[in-house]
Every structure is written in structure tokens, then in C-alpha cells.
Motif scaffolding. Sequence first.
Motif, PDB file in Angstrom:
ATOM      1  N   GLU A 164       0.833  -1.204   0.000  1.00 13.18           N
ATOM      2  CA  GLU A 164       0.000   0.000   0.000  1.00 13.18           C
ATOM      3  C   GLU A 164       0.869   1.256   0.000  1.00 13.18           C
ATOM      4  O   GLU A 164       0.498   2.277  -0.590  1.00 13.18           O
ATOM      5  CB  GLU A 164      -0.926  -0.016   1.211  1.00 13.18           C
ATOM      6  N   LYS A 165       2.013   1.175   0.677  1.00  8.75           N
ATOM      7  CA  LYS A 165       2.922   2.324   0.694  1.00  8.75           C
ATOM      8  C   LYS A 165       3.414   2.648  -0.717  1.00  8.75           C
ATOM      9  O   LYS A 165       3.457   3.810  -1.129  1.00  8.75           O
ATOM     10  CB  LYS A 165       4.107   2.017   1.602  1.00  8.75           C
ATOM     11  N   GLU A 166       3.751   1.626  -1.488  1.00  6.20           N
ATOM     12  CA  GLU A 166       4.217   1.842  -2.858  1.00  6.20           C
ATOM     13  C   GLU A 166       3.111   2.449  -3.719  1.00  6.20           C
ATOM     14  O   GLU A 166       3.359   3.343  -4.540  1.00  6.20           O
ATOM     15  CB  GLU A 166       4.684   0.513  -3.458  1.00  6.20           C
ATOM     16  N   GLN A 167       1.866   2.000  -3.519  1.00  6.80           N
ATOM     17  CA  GLN A 167       0.744   2.557  -4.277  1.00  6.80           C
ATOM     18  C   GLN A 167       0.528   4.033  -3.937  1.00  6.80           C
ATOM     19  O   GLN A 167       0.299   4.862  -4.821  1.00  6.80           O
ATOM     20  CB  GLN A 167      -0.530   1.764  -3.981  1.00  6.80           C
ATOM     21  N   GLN A 168       0.632   4.354  -2.634  1.00  8.53           N
ATOM     22  CA  GLN A 168       0.449   5.734  -2.213  1.00  8.53           C
ATOM     23  C   GLN A 168       1.521   6.631  -2.808  1.00  8.53           C
ATOM     24  O   GLN A 168       1.237   7.744  -3.290  1.00  8.53           O
ATOM     25  CB  GLN A 168       0.467   5.809  -0.679  1.00  8.53           C
ATOM     26  N   GLU A 169       2.756   6.153  -2.797  1.00  6.67           N
ATOM     27  CA  GLU A 169       3.849   6.939  -3.374  1.00  6.67           C
ATOM     28  C   GLU A 169       3.653   7.109  -4.882  1.00  6.67           C
ATOM     29  O   GLU A 169       3.936   8.179  -5.438  1.00  6.67           O
ATOM     30  CB  GLU A 169       5.187   6.260  -3.075  1.00  6.67           C
ATOM     31  N   ALA A 170       3.139   6.052  -5.548  1.00  6.58           N
ATOM     32  CA  ALA A 170       2.903   6.143  -6.990  1.00  6.58           C
ATOM     33  C   ALA A 170       1.814   7.178  -7.293  1.00  6.58           C
ATOM     34  O   ALA A 170       1.925   7.951  -8.246  1.00  6.58           O
ATOM     35  CB  ALA A 170       2.493   4.773  -7.545  1.00  6.58           C
ATOM     36  N   ILE A 171       0.763   7.189  -6.469  1.00  4.74           N
ATOM     37  CA  ILE A 171      -0.313   8.167  -6.655  1.00  4.74           C
ATOM     38  C   ILE A 171       0.226   9.582  -6.510  1.00  4.74           C
ATOM     39  O   ILE A 171      -0.123  10.489  -7.294  1.00  4.74           O
ATOM     40  CB  ILE A 171      -1.451   7.911  -5.648  1.00  4.74           C
ATOM     41  N   GLU A 172       1.074   9.806  -5.511  1.00  2.00           N
ATOM     42  CA  GLU A 172       1.648  11.134  -5.315  1.00  2.00           C
ATOM     43  C   GLU A 172       2.506  11.547  -6.503  1.00  2.00           C
ATOM     44  O   GLU A 172       2.478  12.699  -6.942  1.00  2.00           O
ATOM     45  CB  GLU A 172       2.466  11.155  -4.024  1.00  2.00           C
ATOM     46  N   ARG A 173       3.251  10.608  -7.066  1.00  3.31           N
ATOM     47  CA  ARG A 173       4.093  10.909  -8.226  1.00  3.31           C
ATOM     48  C   ARG A 173       3.230  11.184  -9.464  1.00  3.31           C
ATOM     49  O   ARG A 173       3.533  12.072 -10.264  1.00  3.31           O
ATOM     50  CB  ARG A 173       5.050   9.741  -8.499  1.00  3.31           C
ATOM     51  N   ILE A 174       2.138  10.383  -9.620  1.00  3.83           N
ATOM     52  CA  ILE A 174       1.224  10.605 -10.746  1.00  3.83           C
ATOM     53  C   ILE A 174       0.647  12.009 -10.676  1.00  3.83           C
ATOM     54  O   ILE A 174       0.529  12.709 -11.698  1.00  3.83           O
ATOM     55  CB  ILE A 174       0.094   9.555 -10.740  1.00  3.83           C
ATOM     56  N   ASP A 175       0.286  12.443  -9.483  1.00  3.15           N
ATOM     57  CA  ASP A 175      -0.276  13.786  -9.314  1.00  3.15           C
ATOM     58  C   ASP A 175       0.738  14.845  -9.719  1.00  3.15           C
ATOM     59  O   ASP A 175       0.383  15.840 -10.369  1.00  3.15           O
ATOM     60  CB  ASP A 175      -0.703  13.981  -7.858  1.00  3.15           C
TER      61      ASP A 175
END
Length: 281
Positions: A39-50
Motif C-alpha cells: 500500500e505504501k508503494e501505491q500511495q507513493e505512486a499516486i503522489e508521483r502521478i499527481d
Amino acid sequence: MATRRQSAIPPQSKKSRPATAAAPKLENTPASLTLPKGEKEQQEAIERIDEVQNEIDRLNEQVSEEILKIEQKYNKLRQPFFQKRSELIAKIPHFWVTTFINHQQVSALLREEDEEAMRYLTRVEVTEFEDIKSGYRIDFYFDENPYFENKVLSKEFHLNESGDPSSKSTEIRWKSGKDLTKRSSQMQSDSNWQQEEPESFFMWFADYPDVDVDELGEVIKEDIWPNPLQYYLFPDIDDDEGEAEDDEEEEGIDEEEYEDDGEEDKDDERKEGKGDKGADD
């Protein structure tokens, strides 16, 4: 950052004990650090996508500005050709009324009396404002006519900074008894006439409170104005052509069914003929 509070318990001498790792303060810890690894990796990916999306939006804004500059440039280059076209159109009697009658959407708004008044229409001009994105104006030029005093009827469409539309129009100075936007008392009492006949085309010059429903301006600007000759020469009859094609297809199907029925009848006749021959033998 959390503020420290003084303890209400008086200080006491502390016994020495083995040092231990201090427990993390959850209230000051980023949420991503408390998540499972996946879940941490997904959250970081979402922040980068933004962050990447923000860069895309910034480029889109830049592209829009560049496109606007190009449109402004070519809008100026087109003006001499529009002027030349208007001069040539002026040599053709009733060019514009014929064009409007041949256009399905506009024709639906024209009553017989409107068509008579539109025969005095000599020129139509669409002018985009200099910055283009804030709106445009449509001008109708008329010869002397028995309906109104105006030589020019105009309607402007505006968009403010927040994108809200508005419009303003020329007030038509109707001659006595010639106001096409007012129905006679006899017509008003005829409910069937009211249901079948549209409002006058000239009602378009009234300032409607909701310009979002006013599509006529966009039809003239985006569809007719770029190439009015196509509608002058060829009526807009796409729907009729479509119906004709459907009729042809249905006729073709009927003919095939007729041929199939004929073949079946022939087969039945052959069978009957063979049966009769056997009986004779």
C-alpha cells in the motif's frame, strides 16, 4: 509540531536502566510510513502521478496559449477573403435567404413571413473579437424593406473570465403593423396554429436570459459562415437521403422475399407434378 507540557508529578530520582528505542510518535509520522509495503508503494505512486499530471496540465495551458495566438494570426489573414466573398455574394439575389432555407436547423425557425423579410437580407458578417476566446458578433445587413427601419441587426455573444455566457442584440424598430414577433389576435386564438408554427426567427434578437439554449449563433458561426455556398447550392437533406436509402434497402429485402417465395412455389409445383405422374402410372 506538538508542544511539550510540564508534568504535574514532581521530579524523582530515576534508577538507571538499559537504554531502549523510543516509541515512534504516530501523530507526527507520515501516513505512508505506517502502511504495509504494498500500500505504501501505491500511495507513493499516486503522489508521483499527481506531480506528473500537474506538469501535463501546465503544458496543456501553454499549448492553449500557443494555439490561440495561431488562431488570431490566421483569423486576420482570412479577413480579406471573407470581404471578397461578401462582395461576390452581393451580386446574387436572395443568396442568404436561400442559404438559410436550405439549412435544416435554420429553416425550422423560419416562418413564411420571416422568409419574406429575409429576402431583403444582403449581407451576413461574423466577427470574432480580437482575443477570440471572449466572444463574437453576427451582423445582418438589410436593404430598405417594409418591415423595420434598421439597416443592420446585430447580436453579440460574450464570455466573461469565469466562462459564463451573455448576449446583447440590436433592438428592432418595427414599422407600424409589421412586427413579426407579435401574432395577431386571430392567430393567438387558434390553438392549432400555435402548436404547429414556430416563433418568429426575429425572436432570436431578443436577449434571452439563458444563452446556453441559443444554438443558432453557433450554427451560423461554425457551420454556415465558413462555407455558405454549399448550402446555397445543395439543400441540407441528409435525413431525407437516409430515409431514401432505408426505403431502398426495404424494397431490396421485399424483392428477395418475393423471389424466395417464387422459388418455393416452383418447387411445390414440381413435387405436385411428380406426384400426379406417379399416380397415373
